[in-house]
Design a protein around this motif. Structure first.
Motif, PDB file in Angstrom:
ATOM      1  N   VAL A  31       0.835  -1.195   0.000  1.00  0.00           N
ATOM      2  CA  VAL A  31       0.000   0.000   0.000  1.00  0.00           C
ATOM      3  C   VAL A  31       0.876   1.254   0.000  1.00  0.00           C
ATOM      4  CG1 VAL A  31      -0.377   0.281   2.488  1.00  0.00           C
ATOM      5  CG2 VAL A  31      -2.173   0.902   0.896  1.00  0.00           C
ATOM      6  N   THR A  32       2.036   1.169   0.656  1.00  0.00           N
ATOM      7  CA  THR A  32       2.947   2.316   0.644  1.00  0.00           C
ATOM      8  C   THR A  32       3.424   2.585  -0.776  1.00  0.00           C
ATOM      9  OG1 THR A  32       3.673   1.626   2.823  1.00  0.00           O
ATOM     10  CG2 THR A  32       4.999   3.298   1.738  1.00  0.00           C
ATOM     11  N   LEU A  34       1.948   1.751  -3.529  1.00  0.00           N
ATOM     12  CA  LEU A  34       0.821   2.244  -4.327  1.00  0.00           C
ATOM     13  C   LEU A  34       0.561   3.729  -4.043  1.00  0.00           C
ATOM     14  CD1 LEU A  34      -1.302   1.285  -6.340  1.00  0.00           C
ATOM     15  CD2 LEU A  34      -2.807   0.779  -4.419  1.00  0.00           C
ATOM     16  N   LEU A  35       0.619   4.066  -2.748  1.00  0.00           N
ATOM     17  CA  LEU A  35       0.370   5.456  -2.349  1.00  0.00           C
ATOM     18  C   LEU A  35       1.428   6.382  -2.961  1.00  0.00           C
ATOM     19  CD1 LEU A  35      -1.364   7.352  -0.610  1.00  0.00           C
ATOM     20  CD2 LEU A  35       0.143   6.863   1.312  1.00  0.00           C
ATOM     21  N   ILE A  38       0.779   6.783  -6.665  1.00  0.00           N
ATOM     22  CA  ILE A  38      -0.330   7.695  -6.958  1.00  0.00           C
ATOM     23  C   ILE A  38       0.093   9.139  -6.707  1.00  0.00           C
ATOM     24  CG2 ILE A  38      -2.672   8.368  -6.278  1.00  0.00           C
ATOM     25  CD1 ILE A  38      -3.180   5.413  -5.628  1.00  0.00           C
ATOM     26  N   THR A 294      -4.632   6.054   0.587  1.00  0.00           N
ATOM     27  CA  THR A 294      -4.517   5.636  -0.810  1.00  0.00           C
ATOM     28  C   THR A 294      -5.846   5.813  -1.540  1.00  0.00           C
ATOM     29  OG1 THR A 294      -2.861   4.051  -0.121  1.00  0.00           O
ATOM     30  CG2 THR A 294      -3.803   3.731  -2.299  1.00  0.00           C
ATOM     31  N   LEU A 298      -6.429   8.245  -4.586  1.00  0.00           N
ATOM     32  CA  LEU A 298      -6.962   7.729  -5.849  1.00  0.00           C
ATOM     33  C   LEU A 298      -8.109   8.624  -6.347  1.00  0.00           C
ATOM     34  CD1 LEU A 298      -6.191   5.245  -7.468  1.00  0.00           C
ATOM     35  CD2 LEU A 298      -7.952   3.960  -6.263  1.00  0.00           C
TER      36      LEU A 298
END
Lengths: 356, 405
Positions: A31-32, A34-35, A38, A294, A298
């Motif tokens: 998730v880090t 992905l964050l 983004i 996140t 998004l």
């Protein structure tokens, strides 16, 4: 046994290999990444995003979801769901507007009442689930409909009244004149305090019991955990968090008829995106918080890209499935088979499925 | 290895998504101080939702003087074609049952209208023009509404059926079923693709609404100013027509439309979207296809320390009060809420065998600065999500029915 071998894993992933990179091997890592990804794309679209005020505006908007995700985390990690939080947020804002009706003096008594109402809803959700053995997805679905219908009936469909300025301070204002940031939103401070509180809670004996309950409630019960009480308290926590989120959301934007709609799914999405496993027993508070950030990032990205709104849910769904699939693959690599859930204990399976 | 493959796949799909978006965007690369999505070049209305003849007709209707009493706009009609309804006349209207299939009360506009309708029913019952009023609410579910209408038909004890359709195409067969049962059918608000009903009641329409708002922005903003459009949902005809009219007018103007955003009518989403646009550059005007949450949008300007935009909201009181308090340059386009009175009045007229217009077009006048104070005074006790042009001041139960919900 299962619980014992797995507990150090959730509590302190840093212990495993000690290096800075180790969190990247967990769901938190995915998730880090992905964050960050983004945020990088947002920065290419809007370079000023990372200046103080825009970033604080983002934090202010994201804070309620972060808080909802913490509440949802408590419930999910104990092996349950809470679908009632969106309706509860809507109900709390509408109740607050109606009871305060623009009168500043009513602000704090009404906030007190909201917390009591949150406590009551959480208790009902928890006790119905644990004592009456109604699956939580049904209990909280019922609560969601009851609250939605009751509020619509009470207001005839359109909220009345108004929130006071004092009430709106928490969600709308902050500490002004902070160097670089401009304004430090109270919403961010509240979300940060609750995150730290939740991390501390998960390291306390209660947190360990909660995690153990989600991992294997039979084993937890055998080792002396009062499963019903632990789970009920998780529901109470979730409802109280939803109440705090309602105070921030109402403060942020005022009263509209749509407030709170669909937030339960956004909160569950955030938690799952953080790698917290549905069914319970795995995942960290920080991962859930990162998941919430996140999801908000998004939404911001979709807006920056002028992605047609009709395709947004699809894009959101694809990214979430891809991220969780990726995280669970990493999970496969991380955990040797002997440490994974569902050990072949013959008595566990029937007991477990009867509860869900 | 597996992890790397998945990471690559993820990166590829994200890249695909991003390129897909940029393909949608018009020519010209995004810049930091303006929007990138919708320049003036892309302002041609969607052919599916734009009908030039209807657009012209509605714009012309805005200037026509309707027939009917000046002080009762819910009884006025623009260019009515009166039809005979003596076939439907009954001997004892005070015993008649009027049935109403409502799409929903899922937003404040519908709630306000439904209260007005119920109070109008009370007045009609007192006058002996109708006897009983039965309501079913489909909660925005087409299937539910089809079944509600069928239930009214099957029960066989409705003397007139009023329908406010949830959606146009899906409800058409259900409305035709009701017509086939022989009782008079009245459709209002949104339409259906049929003319089997005795009368179809509606304000002028979406093109007129969207044009009222767009014209105001064009008149009150300097050429080159930026406008942000805030919409509720895609795919609903009355809302699409509003935006199609605005696109047509903005396309002929020298305003720069930054883009349009769907908000779901959610104040938090509106405030967030406006805040993000303000971070990227100035926004001089706001066009909305409905004013729900307009105040949240204005607060985004306050919180960003920027001057208020020129704004077209709606006649919802929260917005009108803000307009008054802050001295905004604003207009409140109206989708006449008093139209909820007309269908029950029409039912009474039809059951008495009186003539009604086959298409009953009600006036639809925006509230402008010079009328703002009057409407605020008239509605001073009303809640903030109430609509100023609800037209129920002379009905039984005023004001408690609307204030004590």
């Amino acid at each position: 046994m299962t619980t014992d071998t797995r507990l150090p894993d959730h509590r302190s992933p840093r212990r495993r290999s000690g290096g800075l990179l180790s969190p990247l091997r967990s769901g938190t890592g995915t998730v880090t990444v992905l964050l960050v990804l983004i945020f990088v794309v947002i920065a290419t679209q809007n370079p000023s995003f990372f200046e103080g005020p825009p970033l604080m505006a983002f934090a202010k908007k994201a804070a309620p979801l972060v808080i909802l995700a913490i509440g949802q985390y408590l419930v999910i990690v104990s092996g349950e769901f809470d679908l009632s939080v969106g309706s509860l947020v809507g109900a709390q804002v509408v109740i607050a507007a109606r009871l305060i009706d623009g009168d500043e003096a009513m602000t704090f008594p009404v906030i007190g009442l909201m917390l009591l109402f949150g406590l009551l809803v959480g208790l009902v959700n928890g006790l119905v689930t644990t004592l009456l053995k109604v699956p939580s997805i049904i209990t909280t679905l019922g609560t969601m409909l009851i609250l939605f219908g009751a509020v619509r009936y009470w207001t005839g469909g359109a909220p009345t009244g108004a929130l006071s300025e004092n009430f709106r301070v928490f969600g709308r204002h902050g500490l002004d004149g902070v160097p670089l940031l401009g304004q430090l939103p109270w919403a961010l401070v509240i979300a940060a305090v609750l995150t730290v509180g939740a991390v501390a809670l998960m390291r306390s004996p209660y947190g360990r019991s909660l995690m153990a309950t989600g991992d294997n409630d039979t084993a937890a019960a055998f080792s002396g955990v009062r499963v019903w009480r632990v789970r009920t308290l998780a529901f109470v926590g979730s409802s109280l968090m939803a109440t705090v989120a309602a105070i921030l959301i109402g403060g942020f934007a005022g009263v509209t008829a749509q407030v709170g709609q669909g937030l339960e799914f956004t909160a569950i999405t955030a938690v799952v995106l953080g790698g917290v496993v549905l069914g319970g027993g795995r995942g960290t508070v920080v991962a859930a918080v990162l998941g919430a950030l996140t999801v908000e990032a998004l939404f911001t990205l979709f807006n920056q890209l002028y992605l047609p709104s009709t395709i947004q849910p699809t894009a959101q769904g694809l990214i979430i499935i891809a991220a969780v699939a990726y995280a669970s693959r990493r999970g496969d690599l991380r955990l040797p088979e002997r440490l994974r859930r569902r050990p072949a204990h013959p008595t566990e399976q029937p007991l477990d499925s009867s509860r869900r | 290895m597996r992890g790397t493959r998945v990471l690559l796949a993820g990166a590829a799909s994200l890249a695909l998504m991003l390129t897909a978006c940029t393909t949608d965007a018009p020519e010209g690369s995004p810049d930091a101080d303006g929007g990138n999505g919708e320049g003036n070049g892309s302002l041609a209305p969607d052919a599916e939702w734009f009908d030039q003849a209807e657009f012209d007709a509605q714009l012309a209707q805005r200037g026509m003087t309707p027939e009917g009493p000046d002080d009762e706009p819910w009884l006025q009609a623009i260019e009515p074609d009166w039809i005979d309804t003596s076939d439907f006349a009954i001997d004892d209207p005070e015993e008649a049952t009027v049935c109403f299939s409502n799409a929903s009360v899922s937003n404040p506009w519908r709630v306000t209208g439904f209260i007005t309708m119920e109070q109008q029913v009370e007045a009609l019952v007192d006058e002996g023009r109708i006897g009983d009023f039965r309501v079913s609410d489909a909660a925005d579910d087409d299937n539910q509404q089809i079944s509600d209408i069928q239930a009214f038909v099957d029960a066989g004890d409705c003397d007139a059926i009023i329908i406010s359709p949830s959606t146009t195409a899906t409800l058409t067969p259900a409305v035709e079923t009701a017509c086939d049962s022989g009782v008079p059918v009245i459709v209002f608000d949104r339409g259906v693709n049929s003319d089997c009903m005795v009368t179809f009641i509606h304000p002028i329409g979406g093109y007129a609404y969207g044009a009222d708002a767009a014209d105001f922005l064009v008149e009150n903003l300097e050429p080159g100013s930026t406008v942000l459009a805030l919409r509720i949902l895609p795919g609903v005809d009355v809302l699409e027509h509003r935006w199609a009219a605005a696109q047509q007018i903005f396309g002929d103007s020298e305003l720069e439309v930054l883009g349009f955003e769907f908000t779901g009518g959610d104040g938090a989403a509106i405030k967030d979207l406006v805040s993000q646009h303000l971070q990227r550059g100035s926004v001089d005007g706001i066009w909305m296809d409905a004013g729900d949450g307009a105040v949240a949008g204005l607060e985004a300007f306050e919180d960003a320390g920027q001057p208020y935009p020129v704004i077209a909201g709606e006649d919802e009181l929260s917005f009108m009060r803000k307009w008054d308090e802050e001295g905004l340059t604003a207009v409140a386009p109206v989708y006449s809420n008093f139209q909820w009175r007309t269908p029950v009045i029409a039912a009474g007229m039809i059951l008495a065998g009186e003539e009604v217009p086959s298409e009953w077009i009600l006036p639809q006048e925006p509230i402008r600065q010079d009328e703002l104070g009057d409407y605020l005074d008239l509605n001073s006790d009303m809640p903030s999500l109430h609509y100023a042009k609800f037209g129920g001041e002379d009905l039984p139960g005023f004001p408690e029915a609307w204030t004590d919900r």
